[in-house]
Motif scaffolding. Structure first.
Motif, PDB file in Angstrom:
ATOM      1  N   LEU A 168       0.843  -1.198   0.000  1.00  0.00           N
ATOM      2  CA  LEU A 168       0.000   0.000   0.000  1.00  0.00           C
ATOM      3  C   LEU A 168       0.875   1.244   0.000  1.00  0.00           C
ATOM      4  CD1 LEU A 168      -2.734  -0.929   2.646  1.00  0.00           C
ATOM      5  CD2 LEU A 168      -2.739  -1.378   0.188  1.00  0.00           C
ATOM      6  N   ARG A 169       0.484   2.204  -0.801  1.00  0.00           N
ATOM      7  CA  ARG A 169       1.187   3.486  -0.827  1.00  0.00           C
ATOM      8  C   ARG A 169       0.416   4.474   0.037  1.00  0.00           C
ATOM      9  NH1 ARG A 169       1.350   8.378  -3.608  1.00  0.00           N
ATOM     10  NH2 ARG A 169       3.457   9.185  -4.011  1.00  0.00           N
ATOM     11  N   LEU A 170       1.070   4.963   1.088  1.00  0.00           N
ATOM     12  CA  LEU A 170       0.442   5.920   1.991  1.00  0.00           C
ATOM     13  C   LEU A 170       0.336   7.286   1.314  1.00  0.00           C
ATOM     14  CD1 LEU A 170       2.297   5.033   5.322  1.00  0.00           C
ATOM     15  CD2 LEU A 170       0.244   3.996   4.347  1.00  0.00           C
ATOM     16  N   GLU A 171      -0.547   8.114   1.850  1.00  0.00           N
ATOM     17  CA  GLU A 171      -0.706   9.461   1.285  1.00  0.00           C
ATOM     18  C   GLU A 171       0.582  10.263   1.407  1.00  0.00           C
ATOM     19  OE1 GLU A 171      -4.743  11.516   1.376  1.00  0.00           O
ATOM     20  OE2 GLU A 171      -4.793  10.365   3.248  1.00  0.00           O
ATOM     21  N   SER A 172       1.419   9.927   2.387  1.00  0.00           N
ATOM     22  CA  SER A 172       2.694  10.625   2.562  1.00  0.00           C
ATOM     23  C   SER A 172       3.759  10.109   1.608  1.00  0.00           C
ATOM     24  CB  SER A 172       3.171  10.478   4.009  1.00  0.00           C
ATOM     25  OG  SER A 172       3.203   9.107   4.394  1.00  0.00           O
ATOM     26  N   GLY A 173       3.448   9.069   0.821  1.00  0.00           N
ATOM     27  CA  GLY A 173       4.370   8.605  -0.209  1.00  0.00           C
ATOM     28  C   GLY A 173       5.088   7.304   0.083  1.00  0.00           C
ATOM     29  N   GLU A 174       5.158   6.890   1.358  1.00  0.00           N
ATOM     30  CA  GLU A 174       5.867   5.659   1.692  1.00  0.00           C
ATOM     31  C   GLU A 174       5.042   4.429   1.304  1.00  0.00           C
ATOM     32  OE1 GLU A 174       7.011   8.825   4.692  1.00  0.00           O
ATOM     33  OE2 GLU A 174       5.130   7.959   3.970  1.00  0.00           O
ATOM     34  N   ASN A 175       5.737   3.346   0.990  1.00  0.00           N
ATOM     35  CA  ASN A 175       5.091   2.064   0.731  1.00  0.00           C
ATOM     36  C   ASN A 175       5.208   1.173   1.960  1.00  0.00           C
ATOM     37  OD1 ASN A 175       4.295   2.484  -1.984  1.00  0.00           O
ATOM     38  ND2 ASN A 175       6.373   2.094  -2.684  1.00  0.00           N
ATOM     39  N   VAL A 176       4.114   0.519   2.323  1.00  0.00           N
ATOM     40  CA  VAL A 176       4.120  -0.405   3.450  1.00  0.00           C
ATOM     41  C   VAL A 176       3.548  -1.738   2.975  1.00  0.00           C
ATOM     42  CG1 VAL A 176       3.911   1.397   5.200  1.00  0.00           C
ATOM     43  CG2 VAL A 176       1.849   0.360   4.249  1.00  0.00           C
ATOM     44  N   CYS A 177       3.911  -2.793   3.677  1.00  0.00           N
ATOM     45  CA  CYS A 177       3.447  -4.129   3.316  1.00  0.00           C
ATOM     46  C   CYS A 177       2.529  -4.667   4.406  1.00  0.00           C
ATOM     47  CB  CYS A 177       4.632  -5.067   3.131  1.00  0.00           C
ATOM     48  SG  CYS A 177       4.151  -6.747   2.663  1.00  0.00           S
ATOM     49  N   VAL A 178       1.292  -4.980   4.048  1.00  0.00           N
ATOM     50  CA  VAL A 178       0.338  -5.602   4.966  1.00  0.00           C
ATOM     51  C   VAL A 178       0.347  -7.101   4.679  1.00  0.00           C
ATOM     52  CG1 VAL A 178      -2.063  -5.748   5.708  1.00  0.00           C
ATOM     53  CG2 VAL A 178      -1.083  -3.538   5.061  1.00  0.00           C
ATOM     54  N   SER A 179       0.661  -7.911   5.684  1.00  0.00           N
ATOM     55  CA  SER A 179       0.768  -9.359   5.486  1.00  0.00           C
ATOM     56  C   SER A 179      -0.365 -10.073   6.199  1.00  0.00           C
ATOM     57  CB  SER A 179       2.120  -9.866   5.997  1.00  0.00           C
ATOM     58  OG  SER A 179       2.355  -9.443   7.324  1.00  0.00           O
ATOM     59  N   MET A 180      -0.943 -11.047   5.494  1.00  0.00           N
ATOM     60  CA  MET A 180      -2.035 -11.859   6.039  1.00  0.00           C
ATOM     61  C   MET A 180      -1.680 -13.325   5.868  1.00  0.00           C
ATOM     62  SD  MET A 180      -5.236  -9.723   4.467  1.00  0.00           S
ATOM     63  CE  MET A 180      -4.310  -9.351   2.996  1.00  0.00           C
ATOM     64  N   PHE A 181      -2.016 -14.133   6.864  1.00  0.00           N
ATOM     65  CA  PHE A 181      -1.648 -15.535   6.840  1.00  0.00           C
ATOM     66  C   PHE A 181      -2.867 -16.424   7.042  1.00  0.00           C
ATOM     67  CE2 PHE A 181       1.903 -13.011   8.299  1.00  0.00           C
ATOM     68  CZ  PHE A 181       2.945 -13.459   7.508  1.00  0.00           C
ATOM     69  N   ASP A 182      -2.724 -17.649   6.555  1.00  0.00           N
ATOM     70  CA  ASP A 182      -3.677 -18.710   6.823  1.00  0.00           C
ATOM     71  C   ASP A 182      -5.095 -18.301   6.409  1.00  0.00           C
ATOM     72  OD1 ASP A 182      -1.368 -19.791   7.832  1.00  0.00           O
ATOM     73  OD2 ASP A 182      -1.836 -19.327   9.902  1.00  0.00           O
ATOM     74  N   SER A 183      -6.064 -18.474   7.287  1.00  0.00           N
ATOM     75  CA  SER A 183      -7.448 -18.238   6.907  1.00  0.00           C
ATOM     76  C   SER A 183      -7.758 -16.769   6.666  1.00  0.00           C
ATOM     77  CB  SER A 183      -8.398 -18.805   7.967  1.00  0.00           C
ATOM     78  OG  SER A 183      -8.338 -20.205   7.942  1.00  0.00           O
ATOM     79  N   LEU A 184      -6.989 -15.866   7.264  1.00  0.00           N
ATOM     80  CA  LEU A 184      -7.165 -14.450   6.935  1.00  0.00           C
ATOM     81  C   LEU A 184      -6.801 -14.221   5.467  1.00  0.00           C
ATOM     82  CD1 LEU A 184      -5.743 -12.600  10.066  1.00  0.00           C
ATOM     83  CD2 LEU A 184      -8.098 -12.601   9.270  1.00  0.00           C
ATOM     84  N   ALA A 185      -5.770 -14.914   4.989  1.00  0.00           N
ATOM     85  CA  ALA A 185      -5.402 -14.812   3.580  1.00  0.00           C
ATOM     86  C   ALA A 185      -6.495 -15.398   2.697  1.00  0.00           C
ATOM     87  CB  ALA A 185      -4.073 -15.520   3.336  1.00  0.00           C
ATOM     88  N   LEU A 186      -7.055 -16.531   3.111  1.00  0.00           N
ATOM     89  CA  LEU A 186      -8.139 -17.140   2.347  1.00  0.00           C
ATOM     90  C   LEU A 186      -9.359 -16.218   2.317  1.00  0.00           C
ATOM     91  CD1 LEU A 186      -7.923 -20.823   3.625  1.00  0.00           C
ATOM     92  CD2 LEU A 186      -7.278 -19.976   1.364  1.00  0.00           C
ATOM     93  N   ALA A 187      -9.663 -15.590   3.459  1.00  0.00           N
ATOM     94  CA  ALA A 187     -10.805 -14.680   3.523  1.00  0.00           C
ATOM     95  C   ALA A 187     -10.587 -13.476   2.614  1.00  0.00           C
ATOM     96  CB  ALA A 187     -11.044 -14.233   4.963  1.00  0.00           C
ATOM     97  N   PHE A 188      -9.336 -12.982   2.560  1.00  0.00           N
ATOM     98  CA  PHE A 188      -9.047 -11.871   1.654  1.00  0.00           C
ATOM     99  C   PHE A 188      -9.323 -12.280   0.208  1.00  0.00           C
ATOM    100  CE2 PHE A 188      -6.115 -10.125  -1.468  1.00  0.00           C
ATOM    101  CZ  PHE A 188      -6.427  -8.778  -1.401  1.00  0.00           C
ATOM    102  N   HIS A 189      -8.868 -13.464  -0.183  1.00  0.00           N
ATOM    103  CA  HIS A 189      -9.071 -13.908  -1.557  1.00  0.00           C
ATOM    104  C   HIS A 189     -10.558 -14.071  -1.874  1.00  0.00           C
ATOM    105  CE1 HIS A 189      -5.368 -14.398  -3.730  1.00  0.00           C
ATOM    106  NE2 HIS A 189      -4.779 -14.891  -2.670  1.00  0.00           N
TER     107      HIS A 189
END
Length: 496
Positions: A168-189
């Motif tokens: 994700l690119r923040l409004e201030s310009g930096e990029n950050v990484c949001v990580s999801m694992f296991d069933s949270l990853a499945l729920a995202f998909h």
């Protein structure tokens, strides 16, 4: 005579018989990962007319009484509850007190309120603050940004092997990484696939900032909810600032960088692969029996309590080069070399602190102690029984290969995850709430030191398409989280 009204900010410890008029923003399950995901409570986040956030909880033995009444975004009157002091770690809000439902608690839904209660409230924090919170376990903030990339790995739904990384690119310009694992990853998909298009803006609530390998990662926790584009007023505000309001005509470039299956391999195939294949970053699954523990270099090391990197021993102190700290606090960390075999070949696998602590249910610091400091520091090298007990057992190992594995100096394969059995992970259960939304009930994922796992409900966001101007509060968040590999490279996308 009606009970008097009370604001959340005015709550005091003890039993409260006054009436609080609140909105339920989000709710999720709290489970104990050390007891097979046993349900402990259903936790929730309330807000009142003064934009005061307060966390609530109903125990497992009472949750059936209230569960069907819970509807995210709805208004309630709440009375007859206990007020207890809030946990100082993994905070979802700044309130000093939390609400606990008891046998006399009354929770009644109301259709409207004369009070201006916000329809949404987030605790967005600037990049610098996220860095300050990293590895502290104090706050679980919310994050909003423009989606730059989606990286995911898919493993035939083997329990614990799913992961998704959002850049994700923040409004201030930096990029950050949001990580999801296991069933949270499945729920995202599941949410992603049903959304119909790739979102431009994503809000993730209750993330746990971690610095791994010098990079900032925001790990989703079981309290994490995801909202796309205009599903919230805060998201819509950012969405409308993007070119074409986020919808560029004719745009076909996908943000999905990689979605690759992690293939299973025998040890013979693995050993042959590193000889014949080109150098690359890739992951495999290997099922093998632990035949021994190599003790030539011991089973642990003295690492930094913050970043887990190996410390440099000075005359009377420890130095962490990664943290640039000349008086670092030392902590014992696992580094275990395993001899493994299957019916095709043998190999050496290397496991570090996070996975060994979860496998043995014992921290390295509980198995041995550091005696002395600096160059005089010593550690008992006798193999703990908890490690000796894994010899003879069969596990499925997720291995991460990098350029080093394809060099002549290669001797071991680094383990990124360990699974006791190759069991299919259950898909998140979907239920329709009273307001017609379909939340995804995610399973417990990795958490700090494997203590308590909160299972979150990853909302579709359709339950709160609101335009409240009070929606983007700037308070810091709580909750509980999920861990990173502290030694191996940060959990990132498969082949790059």
């Amino acid at each position: 005579m009606a009970n008097p009204q009370v604001l959340l900010a005015d709550l005091n410890a003890g039993r409260c018989s006054n009436v609080a008029e609140v909105r339920l923003l989000r709710y999720w399950e709290a489970r104990n990962v050390r007891k097979g995901g046993e349900l402990m409570s259903v936790d929730m986040l309330f807000v009142d007319e003064n934009s005061t956030l307060t966390q609530g909880s109903v125990s497992a033995n009472r949750q059936l009484r209230f569960r069907k009444r819970l509807s995210e975004g709805s208004l309630y009157t709440l009375t007859g509850f206990d007020v207890t002091r809030s946990n100082t770690n993994f905070r979802l809000c700044d309130a000093p007190f939390s609400i606990r439902f008891n046998e006399g608690t009354s929770l009644e839904k109301i259709t409207a309120s004369a009070r201006p209660i916000p329809t949404e409230l987030f605790r967005f924090m600037p990049y610098g603050r996220l860095l300050e919170l990293a590895n502290t376990g104090k706050q679980l903030p919310d994050i909003i940004g423009e989606l730059s990339a989606i990286r995911s790995t898919i493993t035939d739904r083997i329990a614990g092997a799913q992961r998704v990384m959002l850049t994700l690119r923040l409004e201030s310009g930096e990029n950050v990484c949001v990580s999801m694992f296991d069933s949270l990853a499945l729920a995202f998909h599941t949410k992603f696939d049903s959304y119909g298009r790739e979102p431009k803006v994503i809000i993730a609530t209750g993330v746990n900032p971690k610095i791994v390998g010098g990079r900032l990662f925001l790990n989703a926790t079981s309290s994490t909810h995801l909202y796309f584009d205009s599903e919230t007023a805060a998201g819509k505000k950012l969405f409308d600032t993007l070119p074409g309001h986020g919808a560029v005509p004719g745009e076909s470039t996908s943000k999905v960088v990689h979605a690759q299956k992690i293939e299973p391999m025998t040890l013979s195939e693995l050993n042959q692969f590193i000889i014949t294949a080109e150098s690359q970053i890739i992951e495999f699954l290997c099922t093998a029996k632990v035949t021994g523990i190599q003790q030539d270099e011991g089973w642990c090391y003295i690492g930094c309590s913050g970043c887990s990197k190996k410390l440099v021993r000075e005359i009377s102190s420890f130095t962490c080069l990664s943290c640039n700290e000349t008086n670092a606090v030392a902590a014992l960390r696992y580094r275990v070399a395993l001899s493994v075999s299957d019916n095709t070949d043998t190999a050496s696998f290397l496991a570090f602190d996070t996975e060994m602590a979860k496998l043995t249910n014992l921290q390295a610091s509980e198995a041995a102690q550091i005696v002395g400091i600096g160059v005089d520091a010593q550690v008992d090298t006798e193999l703990p029984q908890s490690l000796a007990d894994i010899v003879g057992k069969t596990y499925t190992f997720q291995l991460k290969l990098n350029d080093f594995n394809f060099s002549s100096k290669h001797q071991t394969f680094t383990i990124s995850r360990i699974f006791p059995e190759r069991v299919l992970a259950p898909m998140p259960a979907f239920v329709v709430t009273e307001d017609g939304t379909v939340p995804a009930d995610a399973q417990a994922g990795d958490l700090p030191h494997g203590t308590i796992g909160n299972v979150g409900i990853t909302s579709t966001g359709a339950d709160k398409p609101t335009t409240s101007d009070a929606s983007t509060g700037k308070r810091p968040p709580p909750a509980k989280d999920q861990d990173d590999d502290d030694k191996t490279a940060p959990k990132k996308a498969h082949v790059e």
